[in-house]
Design an enzyme around this catalytic site. Sequence first.
Site, mmCIF file in Angstrom:
data_model
loop_
_atom_site.group_PDB
_atom_site.id
_atom_site.type_symbol
_atom_site.label_atom_id
_atom_site.label_comp_id
_atom_site.label_asym_id
_atom_site.label_seq_id
_atom_site.Cartn_x
_atom_site.Cartn_y
_atom_site.Cartn_z
ATOM 1 N N SER A 258 0.853 -1.189 0.000
ATOM 2 C CA SER A 258 0.000 0.000 0.000
ATOM 3 C C SER A 258 0.891 1.242 0.000
ATOM 4 O O SER A 258 2.124 1.125 0.036
ATOM 5 C CB SER A 258 -0.894 0.010 1.239
ATOM 6 O OG SER A 258 -0.102 0.336 2.368
ATOM 7 N N LYS A 259 0.247 2.379 -0.015
ATOM 8 C CA LYS A 259 0.988 3.649 -0.071
ATOM 9 C C LYS A 259 2.005 3.757 1.064
ATOM 10 O O LYS A 259 3.013 4.442 0.937
ATOM 11 C CB LYS A 259 0.012 4.817 0.006
ATOM 12 C CG LYS A 259 -0.782 4.991 -1.262
ATOM 13 C CD LYS A 259 -1.276 6.440 -1.373
ATOM 14 C CE LYS A 259 -2.281 6.590 -2.484
ATOM 15 N NZ LYS A 259 -3.632 6.145 -2.099
#
Length: 493
Positions: A258-259
């Site tokens: 994820s980010k």
Amino acid sequence: MEVRVRYAPSPTGLQHIGSVRTALFNYLYARSIGGTFILRLEDTDRTRYSEQYVQNLYETFRWLGFYWDEGPDIGGSVGPYVQSERFDQYRSYAEELVSKGEAYYCFCSEERVAKMHSDSTPEEGEGGPASYGYDRACRSIDPTEAASRAASGEAHVIRLRIPLDGTTVLNDILLGEIQFRNADVNPDPVLLKSDGFPTYHLANVVDDHLMGITHVLRAQEWLPSAPLHLIMYRAFGWAPPHICHLPMVLGDDGHKLSKRHGATALNEFRQKGYLREALINYVAMLGASYEEGRDLFSLEELGTLFRLEKINKAPAIFDYQKLEWFNGQYIRQKSDGELMELVLPYLSDAHLVEPTPDNRHRTLIKGAMPLVRERLHFLADAPAIMAYLFRDPPLAAKEEFIPKKLDALKAAAILAIDARVLAACDLDDIHGSEEKFREESAASGMKFGDLLMPLRVAVTGSRVSPPLFESIQLLGLPTILARVEASRLHLLA
Ligand code: GLU
């Protein structure tokens, strides 16, 4: 049997590593087996839909350079390939299941259903997910009564009648046989919403069938939907496609990528100056292997070597450093001309050159490619490394110019010597020029390195730079002498 696979993104977000991996594996599988790769836009979720995501999808794949054989933009025999353009058909399929007794009308209000969701959680219920969600209140309404209520315009959805007992077996290409207790399957999911829109489940299954999809390769997060889809295939009396849930892509901490781990959107990698070849090569390796002991593969080679049997069960860990390594490898493989074209947009964005540079600049940039190639990890590094070729670097702090144990006066004197030696050099002869400085060093007793260090800072603005004599050759004597003189005065000031 012709293999037909599809990439079926929902335009509710930017294309990211995971989605591109799904698309790529489908593409490679089609190529490896002479099949057809289809793009289908699953835009049934109108609340999260945005046109910008559709644009992002097209831009991303245009840039990556691998393409579908059938899709919204190029057509094909089973179009339209956008679900919102296929809306008319979904109701009749949902009704077909109702008439077969495999689905039913549900008249529960949205508030009632929403309350059921919030009142119970998976942890509370016994027997897993079956105990939350919908309580199947409308499942027992007499079908004739339900049909007339629906026909008279009473608001309703259509729900799939999940068997209350028994099991549904998925034979996943990768994961093998998985048995799902029907009692654990999402209780009676909605197929058609009250506004007549299909849900993902209905549209996905109907379209896979109508488009002749033979193999579904998709992310593992869709695994819980598999029993539900298989139940629908059975209810319709259709043969399901072969299904393969691809291994998860995780960050180095073992959590879903994820980010938090870094860039995940393809846009970001692209802007940073990753090469498409590096991304494709690296993403292709996320959960699959090709040839023992080899890392670098072109898209074409991957398309020849891809095998479903070589997909790994274990999750893939996304390693940013490895991707960087791939990038370096592909940058190194580029010819000077190719690399010049790739760095040009970055140089122009940094206002170092015009978007379409004149010949003088083109020659300069191309000539600089051998100097900077090894130093470029990303194309976006180019402006910082190359700025000194286009404009005088800002004068560095005095300390930067001064070799160990010397002082500013001495450094200024060295620059004067450098200017004299340079003027006597044939700059086209790199080796000869270096030799002249060695001779000067021998004659003056000054260390060779001490002679060059202030010169390097004067020319490039930094102690760490691309090769000095090659840079000098590219820039030409007048520019170099001007920089040396400005630096000398700076040291004396
Ligand atoms: N529209 C779904 C997605 O966004 C497709 C899932 C599937 O491949 O079945 O990933």
